[in-house]
Design a protein around this motif. Structure first.
Motif, mmCIF file in Angstrom:
data_model
loop_
_atom_site.group_PDB
_atom_site.id
_atom_site.type_symbol
_atom_site.label_atom_id
_atom_site.label_comp_id
_atom_site.label_asym_id
_atom_site.label_seq_id
_atom_site.Cartn_x
_atom_site.Cartn_y
_atom_site.Cartn_z
ATOM 1 N N CYS A 1 0.869 -1.179 0.000
ATOM 2 C CA CYS A 1 0.000 0.000 0.000
ATOM 3 C C CYS A 1 0.900 1.221 0.000
ATOM 4 O O CYS A 1 1.850 1.292 0.780
ATOM 5 N N ARG B 1 -4.122 6.811 -2.633
ATOM 6 C CA ARG B 1 -3.673 5.599 -1.949
ATOM 7 C C ARG B 1 -3.712 4.487 -2.995
ATOM 8 O O ARG B 1 -4.773 4.213 -3.589
ATOM 9 N N ILE C 1 -3.219 0.595 -3.743
ATOM 10 C CA ILE C 1 -3.188 -0.719 -3.107
ATOM 11 C C ILE C 1 -2.933 -1.748 -4.204
ATOM 12 O O ILE C 1 -3.730 -1.864 -5.153
ATOM 13 N N LEU D 1 -8.287 9.006 5.113
ATOM 14 C CA LEU D 1 -8.470 7.564 5.290
ATOM 15 C C LEU D 1 -8.446 7.295 6.782
ATOM 16 O O LEU D 1 -7.436 7.516 7.444
ATOM 17 N N GLU E 1 -7.914 1.191 7.385
ATOM 18 C CA GLU E 1 -7.578 0.344 6.232
ATOM 19 C C GLU E 1 -7.283 -1.052 6.741
ATOM 20 O O GLU E 1 -6.512 -1.213 7.683
ATOM 21 N N TRP F 1 -11.821 -0.146 3.504
ATOM 22 C CA TRP F 1 -11.300 1.196 3.708
ATOM 23 C C TRP F 1 -12.454 2.089 4.160
ATOM 24 O O TRP F 1 -13.540 2.053 3.561
#
Ligand SMILES: O=P(O)(O)OC[C@H]1O[C@@H](O)[C@H](O)[C@@H](O)[C@@H]1O
Length: 299
Positions: free
Chosen positions: A22, A33, A35, A109, A112, A121
């Protein structure tokens, strides 16, 4: 084409350059972000809490993303923009931005969690986006695909009315290679004909400009014969399904253009002013959700 033989998205070079894990990175000037896991790829913009990209392993992307976004902090076209607390134009004040304030708001965020088959998330705005309405977004990836849930709480003392949409830009191989199933026989309002009301005869033709709000609370199946893929677009707490593709009107639109108009169709889970505006009493909440699930392809 990438290593899986799938079509690349606008941010693919960035994704390909990163290791699994991540990462907080910048895409075209926007904080995102990224991932990247054995189960696939997910790109979430903190600007607007917008899922920009989702690709399960060994699949074509589920979402389309512009290669030429407006500069930060403009609204990003692609993925799943949040239209809130109004969909389309504001009903009373034309000076307010189309589709509301959430898609250009600053989000953070909060949580997570990554698992072997997906993750979860949770995002909230950095500051209140609209008086008396609190907002949060949950993004879930699992074996069944992607789900996005937008929760509004009326934290004020008065009743509040809102409209909203999860404005999904779905990636497709070409507009003349898809069929959209599940809207047959439903009533719709046609924005291209001054919101005149019709009943859909046959199936939706998205090979040309289309902008319709269906009175429809069920799921839709997007069958892509070019990619041999069936994508189920499910939803909850939504009585409106919006189908949009700008067709020739994309000419000169910098973040689409005629070359990209064939690469997506929007099928949006919504609560719209003409079908199902939401009235929240003080203390009430609503969770609008859309889900994307790949199903077996049947010709
Ligand atoms: O350009 P925007 O503000 O992102 O809106 C795109 C489209 O969004 C759709 O949901 C609307 O039905 C269209 O009328 C609109 O043009």
């Amino acid at each position: 084409m990438n290593e899986w033989g799938a079509v690349s998205i606008a941010g693919q070079a960035l994704i390909d350059s990163m290791d699994h894990g991540c990462h907080d990175v910048e895409w075209q000037g926007f904080p995102v972000r990224l991932i990247k896991q054995p189960w696939g790829e997910l790109l979430i913009s903190l600007h607007g809490a917008q899922v920009l990209h989702f690709r399960p392993a060994n699949e074509h992307p589920v979402l389309w993303l512009t290669a030429q976004p407006k500069s930060f902090p403009g609204a990003i076209r692609g993925g799943v923009p949040l239209c809130w607390p109004w969909f389309a134009d504001h009903p009373a004040d034309a000076a307010l931005p189309a589709h509301g304030v959430a898609r250009t708001g600053k989000w953070r965020l909060e949580h997570e969690q990554i698992t072997e088959s997906g993750g979860c998330w949770l995002m909230t705005p950095e500051a209140s986006l609209w008086p008396d309405l609190a907002l949060s977004l949950r993004i879930t990836v699992g074996q069944n695909g992607l789900a996005i849930s937008l929760t509004t709480d009326n934290v004020g003392l008065q009743a509040a009315t809102l409209t909203q949409a999860l404005h999904s830009y779905l990636a497709i191989s070409a507009r003349n290679s898809i069929s959209i199933e599940g809207l047959e026989g439903y009533a719709y309002f046609d924005k291209l004909q001054a919101m005149a009301q019709f009943n859909l005869e046959g199936s939706v033709d998205a090979t040309q400009e289309i902008d319709r709000v269906f009175n429809h609370a069920e799921s839709v199946l997007l069958v892509d014969h070019g990619w041999q893929r069936s994508l189920r677009i499910g939803k909850r707490y939504s009585g409106s399904t919006v189908v949009w593709n700008p067709g020739v009107s994309a000419k000169g639109v910098v973040d689409i253009g005629l070359d990209q108009v064939d690469a997506f169709v929007c099928i949006e889970a919504a609560n719209t002013g003409c079908v199902d505006p939401v009235v929240l009493l003080s203390g009430e909440s609503i969770c609008l959700e859309t889900q994307f699930t790949i199903e077996p392809y049947v010709k």
